[in-house]
Design an enzyme around this catalytic site. Structure first.
Site, PDB file in Angstrom:
ATOM      1  N   LYS A 116      86.775 140.188 153.616  1.00  0.00           N
ATOM      2  CA  LYS A 116      86.815 139.105 152.628  1.00  0.00           C
ATOM      3  C   LYS A 116      85.411 138.808 152.093  1.00  0.00           C
ATOM      4  O   LYS A 116      85.206 138.666 150.882  1.00  0.00           O
ATOM      5  CB  LYS A 116      87.385 137.854 153.284  1.00  0.00           C
ATOM      6  CG  LYS A 116      87.050 136.564 152.563  1.00  0.00           C
ATOM      7  CD  LYS A 116      87.090 135.389 153.502  1.00  0.00           C
ATOM      8  CE  LYS A 116      86.197 134.298 152.936  1.00  0.00           C
ATOM      9  NZ  LYS A 116      86.602 132.960 153.301  1.00  0.00           N
TER      10      LYS A 116
ATOM     11  N   ASP B  36      80.561 133.342 162.431  1.00  0.00           N
ATOM     12  CA  ASP B  36      82.007 133.285 162.192  1.00  0.00           C
ATOM     13  C   ASP B  36      82.823 133.616 163.437  1.00  0.00           C
ATOM     14  O   ASP B  36      84.027 133.349 163.476  1.00  0.00           O
ATOM     15  CB  ASP B  36      82.402 134.241 161.063  1.00  0.00           C
ATOM     16  CG  ASP B  36      82.133 133.643 159.686  1.00  0.00           C
ATOM     17  OD1 ASP B  36      81.749 132.468 159.624  1.00  0.00           O
ATOM     18  OD2 ASP B  36      82.308 134.357 158.687  1.00  0.00           O
TER      19      ASP B  36
ATOM     20  N   ASP C 209      84.511 125.888 153.144  1.00  0.00           N
ATOM     21  CA  ASP C 209      84.800 125.363 154.473  1.00  0.00           C
ATOM     22  C   ASP C 209      83.968 124.135 154.796  1.00  0.00           C
ATOM     23  O   ASP C 209      82.813 124.014 154.394  1.00  0.00           O
ATOM     24  CB  ASP C 209      84.494 126.428 155.538  1.00  0.00           C
ATOM     25  CG  ASP C 209      85.576 127.479 155.625  1.00  0.00           C
ATOM     26  OD1 ASP C 209      86.700 127.191 155.207  1.00  0.00           O
ATOM     27  OD2 ASP C 209      85.282 128.578 156.115  1.00  0.00           O
TER      28      ASP C 209
END
Length: 480
Positions: free
Chosen positions: A60, A359, A170
């Site tokens: 992504k 992440d 986010d």
């Protein structure tokens, strides 16, 4: 003991098609709309063990930037191995509003998931870029996708003017644009801001410059590289990001006719060219999705083979799993993680690549939560990454946070409970943690997970997990 899922009146919505319109969690009626009464949830039965093979499609964090890079050349660019996720659909709409024609085609070769009766998790995106693309990226889309700020560099390089809404994304802490703006200013751009928009102008074009980043920011590196490829002269970016996704975008740009050297190192040198050509390019595999399954295997004492990814991208993370007691085997574009015993506690410190990826921090905390001993987890990238710790504690995890540090004392077993995903990786981490719990764990607001994982529930099911996806009533807002 395996806990069966008993979920009354579970409504399972049809899987959205990004090519056909707005997917779930995007546009009117998503979870951010006060009028919405239902939210997407994933429920998993605990005492599960992940076992089998899972294929990872394109990253992504690379595909979104590759789509933006297509703006640099008029004509048709085709990007393959693009994950079928909501963020890609949003970026497609961003490009459409800039005057591009965008469509999604089936990938060839077909995703291995299809051979087992599943839905393809990757596609090719075909982008037809006009001679004069638009210059404004609207707030209603940009606020949903922070990565859309990456149209700033290519549009400024192509058109000499761009107006982009300040991004959202986010809720994991502050992620300013200072380095983007300072670098473009050194290349001759006039940067201003008004009414929530970043406005950049370079009516005489950009010129080469020597730029030193205060921090190896991925986003700033990408924007500056995309601006520099059409600038006059030579641009040198010192302390550049080194992530595989940076290498991927530099590879595509060089295929388009750019002259970039040093990709994968901290020093990038870009010789500007007068124009670029459209290309066909395959997206690099997603190391974060691959790492999620690696940690899941270790946490559940499972045996998982992950394909479609260069194991070198995860060297530090896989070394941590070996230290925790897992057996890791690597080969070509695949690796295998097997764990027979409860993991040993390991300390983790997040750092820019090639360090431990931020992440993967939720997965590291999940591993620590079920490990034998105490782990010290340090987050050095985002100041809000520990926001999800309270949700993990609802599953029984013993976590004490202090600023950028968390001490996690492992427990033999967690306890299933309803929890809420606060961002993409936190959602995935909570679902994996639920596999190590007694009873059923329900994770709500999984539209966040959809932004980074093409079909998380289907992959879990293929690895032996009892999982259901559906909807549940959203708690009312009682704020006075």
């Amino acid at each position: 003991m395996t806990h069966s899922l008993r979920i009354p009146d579970l409504t399972i919505p049809a899987r959205p098609d990004p090519a056909a319109g707005w997917p779930a969690g995007v546009g009117p009626g998503d979870a951010g709309d006060p009028a919405v009464t239902d939210v997407d949830v994933i429920r998993v039965a605990g005492d599960a063990r992940l076992a089998g093979t899972v294929h990872v499609v394109g990253a992504k964090n690379s595909a979104l930037k590759l789509m933006a890079a297509a703006l640099l050349a008029p004509g048709r660019t085709v990007i393959t191995n693009v994950p079928r996720i909501t963020d890609i659909a949003i970026m497609g709409e961003v490009l459409r509003r800039l005057g591009c024609e965008v469509r999604f085609d089936a990938d060839d070769p077909v995703d291995p998931m299809v051979a087992h009766g599943g839905t393809a998790r990757s596609r090719s995106v075909v982008i037809d870029v006009p001679e004069r693309p638009g210059t404004e990226a609207d707030y209603d889309l940009v606020r949903r996708l922070r990565a859309s700020i990456c149209v700033l560099g290519p549009l400024l390089a192509r058109r000499g003017y761009v107006r982009v809404a300040h991004p959202g994304g986010d809720a994991i802490g502050s992620r300013g644009l200072d380095m983007h703006i300072a670098g473009l200013a050194r290349m001759g751009a006039d940067i201003s801001g008004e009414h929530g928009f970043v406005i950049a102008a370079a009516p005489e074009g950009l010129h080469g410059a020597e730029i030193v980043l205060d921090f190896p920011s991925v986003g700033a590196t990408e924007n500056l590289v995309m601006a520099a490829v059409l600038a006059r002269g030579v641009t040198v970016i010192d302390n550049a990001a080194r992530e595989p996704e940076i290498v991927d975008i530099c590879t595509m740009l060089n295929q388009m006719g750019a002259r970039i050297s040093g990709a994968g190192s901290s020093m990038l040198r870009i010789v500007g060219v007068s124009g670029l050509r459209p290309v066909r390019h395959a997206t690099v595999g997603d190391r974060i999705v691959a790492g999620t399954w690696a940690f899941g295997a270790a946490m559940t004492r499972g045996d998982v083979t992950v394909t479609g990814i260069d194991p070198a991208f995860l060297e530090v993370a896989l070394d941590k799993l070996v230290s925790a007691g897992a057996l890791v085997e690597t080969r070509g574009d695949a690796f295998r993680v097997r764990a027979d015993d409860r993991p040993a506690a390991v300390d983790v410190v997040t750092l820019p690549y090639p360090g431990f990826a931020t992440d993967l921090l939720p997965m590291a905390i999940g591993l620590a939560a079920v490990s034998d001993g105490a782990s010290l987890i340090t987050e050095n990238i985002f100041d809000g990454r520990f926001m999800f710790a309270n949700e993990m504690m609802r599953l029984g995890a013993d976590i004490k946070t202090d600023g950028h540090h968390a001490v996690v004392r492992g427990r033999e077993r967690l306890s299933g409970a309803p929890v809420r995903a606060t961002d993409i990786r936190a959602g995935a981490g909570l679902i994996i943690a639920g596999l190590c719990a007694d009873g059923v764990t329900e994770v709500s607001h999984v539209h966040h997970v959809d932004r980074g994982y093409p079909d998380f529930a289907a992959d879990l099911r293929a690895l032996g997990v009892e999982v259901e996806r559906g909807t549940a009533p959203q708690a009312p807002d009682l704020t006075i």
